[in-house]
Motif scaffolding. Structure first.
Motif, PDB file in Angstrom:
ATOM      1  N   GLU A 143       0.806  -1.225   0.000  1.00 40.24           N
ATOM      2  CA  GLU A 143       0.000   0.000   0.000  1.00 40.24           C
ATOM      3  C   GLU A 143       0.838   1.273   0.000  1.00 40.24           C
ATOM      4  OE1 GLU A 143      -2.507  -0.608   3.409  1.00 40.24           O
ATOM      5  OE2 GLU A 143      -3.920  -1.843   2.278  1.00 40.24           O
ATOM      6  N   LEU A 144       1.902   1.283  -0.777  1.00 43.91           N
ATOM      7  CA  LEU A 144       2.781   2.455  -0.888  1.00 43.91           C
ATOM      8  C   LEU A 144       2.416   3.232  -2.151  1.00 43.91           C
ATOM      9  CD1 LEU A 144       6.069   0.600   0.110  1.00 43.91           C
ATOM     10  CD2 LEU A 144       4.697   2.097   1.568  1.00 43.91           C
ATOM     11  N   ASN A 145       1.197   3.718  -2.182  1.00 40.52           N
ATOM     12  CA  ASN A 145       0.602   4.242  -3.407  1.00 40.52           C
ATOM     13  C   ASN A 145       1.461   5.285  -4.105  1.00 40.52           C
ATOM     14  OD1 ASN A 145      -1.346   2.936  -1.811  1.00 40.52           O
ATOM     15  ND2 ASN A 145      -3.011   4.103  -2.696  1.00 40.52           N
ATOM     16  N   ARG A 146       1.871   6.308  -3.363  1.00 44.10           N
ATOM     17  CA  ARG A 146       2.621   7.388  -4.013  1.00 44.10           C
ATOM     18  C   ARG A 146       3.986   6.902  -4.480  1.00 44.10           C
ATOM     19  NH1 ARG A 146       4.563  13.307  -1.542  1.00 44.10           N
ATOM     20  NH2 ARG A 146       5.740  13.891  -3.433  1.00 44.10           N
ATOM     21  N   ALA A 147       4.644   6.084  -3.666  1.00 49.03           N
ATOM     22  CA  ALA A 147       5.987   5.619  -4.011  1.00 49.03           C
ATOM     23  C   ALA A 147       5.980   4.754  -5.262  1.00 49.03           C
ATOM     24  CB  ALA A 147       6.603   4.855  -2.835  1.00 49.03           C
ATOM     25  N   VAL A 148       4.976   3.905  -5.427  1.00 55.22           N
ATOM     26  CA  VAL A 148       4.955   3.066  -6.630  1.00 55.22           C
ATOM     27  C   VAL A 148       4.509   3.859  -7.853  1.00 55.22           C
ATOM     28  CG1 VAL A 148       4.607   0.930  -5.336  1.00 55.22           C
ATOM     29  CG2 VAL A 148       2.626   2.170  -6.181  1.00 55.22           C
ATOM     30  N   ARG A 149       3.706   4.871  -7.642  1.00 63.55           N
ATOM     31  CA  ARG A 149       3.220   5.677  -8.763  1.00 63.55           C
ATOM     32  C   ARG A 149       4.319   6.586  -9.314  1.00 63.55           C
ATOM     33  NH1 ARG A 149      -0.459   8.046  -6.169  1.00 63.55           N
ATOM     34  NH2 ARG A 149       0.496  10.093  -5.886  1.00 63.55           N
ATOM     35  N   GLU A 150       5.098   7.193  -8.402  1.00 62.88           N
ATOM     36  CA  GLU A 150       6.068   8.200  -8.822  1.00 62.88           C
ATOM     37  C   GLU A 150       7.463   7.642  -9.097  1.00 62.88           C
ATOM     38  OE1 GLU A 150       6.149  11.686  -6.387  1.00 62.88           O
ATOM     39  OE2 GLU A 150       3.962  11.744  -6.143  1.00 62.88           O
ATOM     40  N   ARG A 151       7.766   6.421  -8.600  1.00 63.14           N
ATOM     41  CA  ARG A 151       9.133   5.916  -8.704  1.00 63.14           C
ATOM     42  C   ARG A 151       9.190   4.501  -9.291  1.00 63.14           C
ATOM     43  NH1 ARG A 151      12.282  10.386  -7.660  1.00 63.14           N
ATOM     44  NH2 ARG A 151      14.012   9.016  -7.029  1.00 63.14           N
ATOM     45  N   PRO A 152       8.585   4.247 -10.417  1.00 59.29           N
ATOM     46  CA  PRO A 152       8.557   2.876 -10.949  1.00 59.29           C
ATOM     47  C   PRO A 152       9.944   2.313 -11.250  1.00 59.29           C
ATOM     48  CG  PRO A 152       7.771   4.452 -12.593  1.00 59.29           C
ATOM     49  CD  PRO A 152       7.845   5.189 -11.290  1.00 59.29           C
ATOM     50  N   ALA A 153      10.880   3.159 -11.644  1.00 62.11           N
ATOM     51  CA  ALA A 153      12.225   2.659 -11.955  1.00 62.11           C
ATOM     52  C   ALA A 153      12.889   2.092 -10.707  1.00 62.11           C
ATOM     53  CB  ALA A 153      13.076   3.777 -12.552  1.00 62.11           C
ATOM     54  N   PHE A 154      12.664   2.722  -9.570  1.00 62.52           N
ATOM     55  CA  PHE A 154      13.218   2.195  -8.318  1.00 62.52           C
ATOM     56  C   PHE A 154      12.702   0.793  -8.054  1.00 62.52           C
ATOM     57  CE2 PHE A 154      12.085   1.394  -3.828  1.00 62.52           C
ATOM     58  CZ  PHE A 154      13.361   1.154  -3.334  1.00 62.52           C
ATOM     59  N   TRP A 155      11.407   0.562  -8.267  1.00 60.34           N
ATOM     60  CA  TRP A 155      10.821  -0.735  -7.951  1.00 60.34           C
ATOM     61  C   TRP A 155      11.359  -1.812  -8.881  1.00 60.34           C
ATOM     62  CZ3 TRP A 155       8.473  -1.521  -3.494  1.00 60.34           C
ATOM     63  CH2 TRP A 155       8.087  -0.386  -2.774  1.00 60.34           C
ATOM     64  N   ARG A 156      11.556  -1.503 -10.140  1.00 59.56           N
ATOM     65  CA  ARG A 156      12.150  -2.496 -11.047  1.00 59.56           C
ATOM     66  C   ARG A 156      13.569  -2.844 -10.616  1.00 59.56           C
ATOM     67  NH1 ARG A 156       9.460  -4.033 -15.407  1.00 59.56           N
ATOM     68  NH2 ARG A 156       7.618  -2.833 -16.051  1.00 59.56           N
ATOM     69  N   SER A 157      14.323  -1.832 -10.203  1.00 54.45           N
ATOM     70  CA  SER A 157      15.683  -2.082  -9.731  1.00 54.45           C
ATOM     71  C   SER A 157      15.664  -2.925  -8.451  1.00 54.45           C
ATOM     72  CB  SER A 157      16.396  -0.752  -9.481  1.00 54.45           C
ATOM     73  OG  SER A 157      17.645  -0.942  -8.857  1.00 54.45           O
ATOM     74  N   LEU A 158      14.754  -2.596  -7.542  1.00 54.83           N
ATOM     75  CA  LEU A 158      14.650  -3.344  -6.285  1.00 54.83           C
ATOM     76  C   LEU A 158      14.270  -4.803  -6.553  1.00 54.83           C
ATOM     77  CD1 LEU A 158      14.533  -3.465  -3.166  1.00 54.83           C
ATOM     78  CD2 LEU A 158      12.128  -2.777  -3.342  1.00 54.83           C
TER      79      LEU A 158
END
Length: 360
Positions: A176-191
Motif C-alpha cells: 500500500e505504498l501508493n505514491r511511491a509506486v506511482r512516482e518511482r517505478p524505476a526504483f521498484w524495477r531495480s529493487l
C-alpha cells in the motif's frame, strides 16, 4: 503513465463500482457449509499475529483449516510519511514480527506441511484509528527520495535474505505504498532485480484495491498481481441480516471481470494479499474499516461467515486467482475480539475449512 497502467485505468474507469492461548478447534460454532465449494487456487494462507511465542495448538489449528501457508508480517518504522529514515527492530516487538520468531515459526510450520509467506510492512508513527499513512509516503526533493530508496532497499533486502534462509514460498516487496509506486517505478524495477539476486521464491506487491492496483507499471516483473482485497460488496444502505449470500456473490461479480481483465493485461495470476471481514453488520459494506476504540458494535459472526461463503462461491474456481491470504489469526481467545477480523472459533472458520478443502 506507462501503457500497462493506462490500460488498467481504462478497465477500472469503465467498470468500477464503488493472552492465554486457546486450543479450541476452529469452527466450533455452527455454520451451514454444504454449499461451499473447495477452492482450486494454490495459495490458501492465514496471517498469524502473535505477541508471544504461540503454542503448537495454534499452528495445528491453522493447519486443520486446510491452509497451505502462514503469513508473517515484520515491520520497518518510519516517523512520518515525509521523513526518509526507516528503522528496523528485528529482535524486539511481537514474536511473529521478530527475526527469531520468523525462523522458529517457519520451522514449526514446515513440520505441519505449512509454508511461509513474508509480508514486510512500513509502520508510520503511532497507532491511529484512522489507519496508517503508507500510501502518502513521498517527498518533494529528489535527495529525500534517494535517501528513502536507500533505506527501503536495505529494509527489503534484509527480509529477502531471511525469506531465502527460511525457504519462504513468497515475499511481498511492499504494501500500500501508493505514491511511491506511482512516482518511482524505476526504483521498484531495480529493487525487484536485486531481491531476485538473493531470493529465489515468488514475488508480489500488495496493492490497495481502490487506488494503486490500477497505476502500477511493474507487474510484469513480479510473479503475482497482489491485491489487498477489501472490495465493498453491498451498498451503504445494506447491512446485517438484510444481506444475503446471493447479494454478496453479485457484489463479487461486479469486481471479478475487472480483476480478470488485469490478469489478461499483465499475464500474471492475482493473489489476494489480504482478504478479511469483521464480525459486525457492516463487514460487507466497508471491509477495510476497523472499529473505532470505544465504538459500540454488536457482534455479527454470521455476517462474517456469509462474506467468506460468498467469496468461495464466486471466486473459488476462478482460473485467474492464484490464492488468498486470510486476515487474520491470533493465539488469544476470541472473546477478546468479538467484532474483529479473526475467524477463529466463529462460524467463518467452518467456511474456511470447507473452502480450503480440509472438510467434506
Amino acid at each position: 503513465m506507462g501503457a500497462l497502467a493506462f490500460l488498467l485505468g481504462l478497465v477500472f474507469g469503465i467498470a468500477c463500482t464503488d493472552r492465554p492461548e486457546s486450543s479450541e478447534e476452529p469452527g466450533t460454532a455452527s455454520a451451514e457449509v454444504s454449499d461451499v465449494p473447495a477452492a482450486t487456487f494454490d495459495i490458501r494462507a492465514v496471517t498469524l499475529d502473535a505477541r508471544d511465542r504461540p503454542s503448537d495448538d495454534v499452528l495445528d489449528a491453522i493447519a486443520s483449516l486446510g491452509a497451505s501457508d502462514i503469513t508473517l508480517i515484520p515491520f520497518g518504522f518510519q516517523e512520518t510519511p515525509h521523513t526518509p529514515a526507516i528503522r528496523r527492530h528485528t529482535d524486539g516487538g511481537w514474536y511473529s514480527e521478530s527475526t527469531r520468531g520468523i525462523r522458529d515459526l517457519a520451522s514449526r510450520a514446515a513440520a505441519r506441511d505449512l509454508g511461509v509467506i513474508l509480508k514486510p510492512h512500513i509502520w508510520i508513527g503511532h497507532y491511529s484509528a484512522d489507519g496508517q499513512e503508507r500510501d502518502a509516503i513521498g517527498f518533494d526533493a529528489e535527495g529525500d527520495w534517494a535517501s528513502w530508496e536507500v533505506e527501503y532497499r536495505e529494509f527489503m533486502l534484509y527480509y529477502a535474505r531471511l525469506a531465502e534462509e527460511v525457504d519462504a514460498r513468497a515475499l511481498v516487496i511492499g504494501c500500500e505504498l501508493n505514491r511511491a509506486v506511482r512516482e518511482r517505478p524505476a526504483f521498484w524495477r531495480s529493487l525487484i532485480a536485486e531481491v531476485r539476486s538473493v531470493y529465489d521464491g515468488k514475488l508480489t506487491y500488495a496493492a490497495n484495491w481502490s487506488e494503486d492496483l490500477r497505476q502500477i507499471e511493474f507487474w510484469d516483473a513480479l510473479d503475482y498481481v497482489g491485491v489487498q482485497a477489501y472490495f465493498p460488496l453491498v451498498h451503504d444502505s445494506t447491512r446485517g441480516d438484510s444481506v444475503t449470500v446471493e447479494q454478496l456473490q453479485a457484489g463479487w461479480d461486479r469486481h471479478a471481470h475487472q480483476l480478470e481483465a488485469i490478469h489478461r493485461a499483465t499475464g500474471r495470476p492475482l493473489l489476494f494479499t489480504e482478504l478479511g471481514y469483521r464480525s459486525d453488520p457492516d463487514a460487507a459494506r466497508a471491509p477495510w474499516r476497523w472499529p473505532e476504540d470505544g465504538e459500540k458494535v454488536e457482534p455479527d459472526p454470521a455476517m462474517q461467515a456469509r462474506c467468506y461463503r460468498a467469496f468461495f462461491q464466486a471466486l473459488g474456481s476462478a482460473n485467474w486467482l492464484g490464492g488468498a491470504i486470510v486476515w487474520k489469526w491470533h493465539p488469544e481467545p476470541e472473546s477478546k475480539r468479538p467484532t474483529g477480523f479473526t475467524p477463529q472459533n466463529k462460524p467463518a472458520a467452518a467456511i474456511l475449512r470447507q473452502g480450503f478443502g480440509a472438510a467434506g
